[in-house]
Each structure stands twice: as C-alpha cells, then as structure tokens.
Motif scaffolding. Structure first.
Motif, PDB file in Angstrom:
ATOM      1  N   UNK A 115       0.776  -1.222   0.000  1.00 18.48           N
ATOM      2  CA  UNK A 115       0.000   0.000   0.000  1.00 18.48           C
ATOM      3  C   UNK A 115       0.808   1.273   0.000  1.00 18.48           C
ATOM      4  N   UNK A 116       2.121   1.172  -0.122  1.00 20.92           N
ATOM      5  CA  UNK A 116       2.978   2.354  -0.110  1.00 20.92           C
ATOM      6  C   UNK A 116       4.155   2.156  -1.048  1.00 20.92           C
ATOM      7  N   UNK A 117       4.605   3.246  -1.663  1.00 21.13           N
ATOM      8  CA  UNK A 117       5.801   3.170  -2.502  1.00 21.13           C
ATOM      9  C   UNK A 117       7.047   2.871  -1.682  1.00 21.13           C
ATOM     10  N   UNK A 118       6.981   3.060  -0.367  1.00 21.05           N
ATOM     11  CA  UNK A 118       8.141   2.777   0.474  1.00 21.05           C
ATOM     12  C   UNK A 118       8.250   1.314   0.865  1.00 21.05           C
ATOM     13  N   UNK A 119       7.170   0.555   0.688  1.00 22.43           N
ATOM     14  CA  UNK A 119       7.196  -0.860   1.074  1.00 22.43           C
ATOM     15  C   UNK A 119       6.833  -1.803  -0.057  1.00 22.43           C
ATOM     16  N   UNK A 120       6.435  -1.279  -1.193  1.00 20.32           N
ATOM     17  CA  UNK A 120       6.012  -2.102  -2.323  1.00 20.32           C
ATOM     18  C   UNK A 120       6.797  -1.669  -3.563  1.00 20.32           C
ATOM     19  N   UNK A 121       7.699  -2.519  -4.015  1.00 18.89           N
ATOM     20  CA  UNK A 121       8.576  -2.174  -5.138  1.00 18.89           C
ATOM     21  C   UNK A 121       7.816  -1.976  -6.443  1.00 18.89           C
ATOM     22  N   UNK A 122       6.575  -2.437  -6.496  1.00 18.46           N
ATOM     23  CA  UNK A 122       5.800  -2.265  -7.726  1.00 18.46           C
ATOM     24  C   UNK A 122       5.183  -0.865  -7.834  1.00 18.46           C
TER      25      UNK A 122
END
Length: 224
Positions: A72-79
C-alpha cells in the motif's frame, strides 16, 4: 530510578536525528528505537545506528516488522514507483498506519524502561502531507497512551514530544547544527542506494536540499 529516560524514534534521517540531539540536550538518557519494517530504503537502518552512537544513546534497538506484507505504499512495495515530482493530496509514499504502529511499540518499550517521555520527529510545516504527522494525531495518541497502559492508570503520565512540529526544514537544520549534529551521517532519501546515496529527486530529497539552501549551509548529502 535516578536518570530521566526517554525513548526516541530514530529513522536515520535528518528530522529524527535532530530530535535525538534535542532530547539529549534536554538532559534525557536516550534509548533509540528504529524499525526494519520492509522499507525499500535499507540504508536508513545503518544511518540510524550511526547517528544514535554519534549522539550518545544508552541503547539502540531495532524492531522487525513486515509492513511490506500489506503493501500500500511506494516505500514498502517495489511495484509502486516513488514519485519524483510534487503531487496533490496524500502521496503514495504514505505508509498506512506507520506512526501509530511505531508509537505503540515505543510506548511498550517506554513502560518497560519506566520512561515517561517519547520523542518523535513529526512535522506539520515541511512535510509530505501524511495524516499521522499532524498535531491532532499526536494529541489523540497521547490520550490513548495514558488510558491504555499500566503507567497511565497508576498516574505516571506519558508525554509525546514533537519539538519539530512547527519548524521549517531550514530551522530544523539550524537547530541541529547548534547541537553538533553531523548531517553527513544521515540518510533521508525514499529510494537511497544500499550505500546511502540519495536520488535528489524524491519529495524527501527536495525538502532536505531546500532546507540547506534556505539557511545558506553546504548540503553534505551524498547524491547519485
């Protein structure tokens, strides 16, 4: 207990490092807390350890969480790409419920330490629009903390300190420099390389760079 103890949330970035210096300057024995929560910026963990040691912490603890499992976040989800331009509203770098989770664990450790003070580097001036950085959130969490803990029930009030809440980035840096902070040890970039090189493009990099420009101080950040 003779010493005045505090738990300080330390990410390895500019803001939390300044808060640590402020807490130390206020006479607290500082117990620093960082989180390995599945963030893409792994360099910040090493930075958190560096700044904690440089500013004389009593103990540095790293708690492992798996917030990347919910994403749910660009900081934890590389996609999800980290945005490199200003955006409207709450950005995709917001990590769902992050400060609520972090402060809850800090509250637990504070109880164990018999510490009545918790410091966090949230800011309502130069920030990215995160809802868990607002004064209203901090006040609500402090109320909850004193309802939900043995310490609170027994009359030992927990206080959340947010000394940066109303400061611009330049003022934060100026305060830190007066307290001897070496900002070259810190990493703020949302997508730093493994050895801590900053992208210079993300929101965090832009705010950091502007802060140094605003006060006419050389930026020690290592950029790609």
């Amino acid at each position: 207990m003779g010493e005045k103890r505090a738990v300080i949330l330390v990410s390895g970035g500019l803001d939390s490092t300044t808060v640590l210096a402020m807490a130390r300057d206020s006479g607290y024995a500082c117990y620093t807390l960082s989180f390995d929560y599945g963030q893409r910026n792994r360099a910040e963990l090493a930075a958190a350890e560096r700044v904690s040691a440089s500013l004389g912490d009593v103990e540095h603890k790293v708690v492992t969480l798996n917030l990347d499992s919910i994403g749910g976040s660009a900081l934890t989800d590389a996609s999800i790409a980290v945005p490199e331009a200003a955006t409207e509203g709450i950005p995709v770098t917001y990590v769902p419920a992050r400060n609520t989770i972090f402060l809850s664990i800090a509250l637990g450790w504070a109880e164990v330490l018999e510490a009545r003070d918790i410091f966090i580097g949230v800011n309502a001036v130069d920030y990215s629009g995160y809802p868990d950085c607002r004064p209203e959130f901090i006040a609500a969490f402090e109320d909850m903390a004193n309802l939900a803990t043995r310490a609170g029930v027994e009359g030992s009030k927990t206080t959340l300190h947010t000394p940066l809440m109303q400061l611009g980035k330049g003022d934060i840096i100026r305060n830190g420099l007066k307290l001897g902070v070496d900002y070259a040890l810190t990493v703020s970039c949302y997508q730093a390389t493994p050895d801590g090189l900053a992208c210079g493009k993300c929101d965090s990099c832009r705010l950091r760079r502007q802060g140094f420009l605003d006060i006419g101080v050389d930026d020690p950040t290592r950029y790609i």
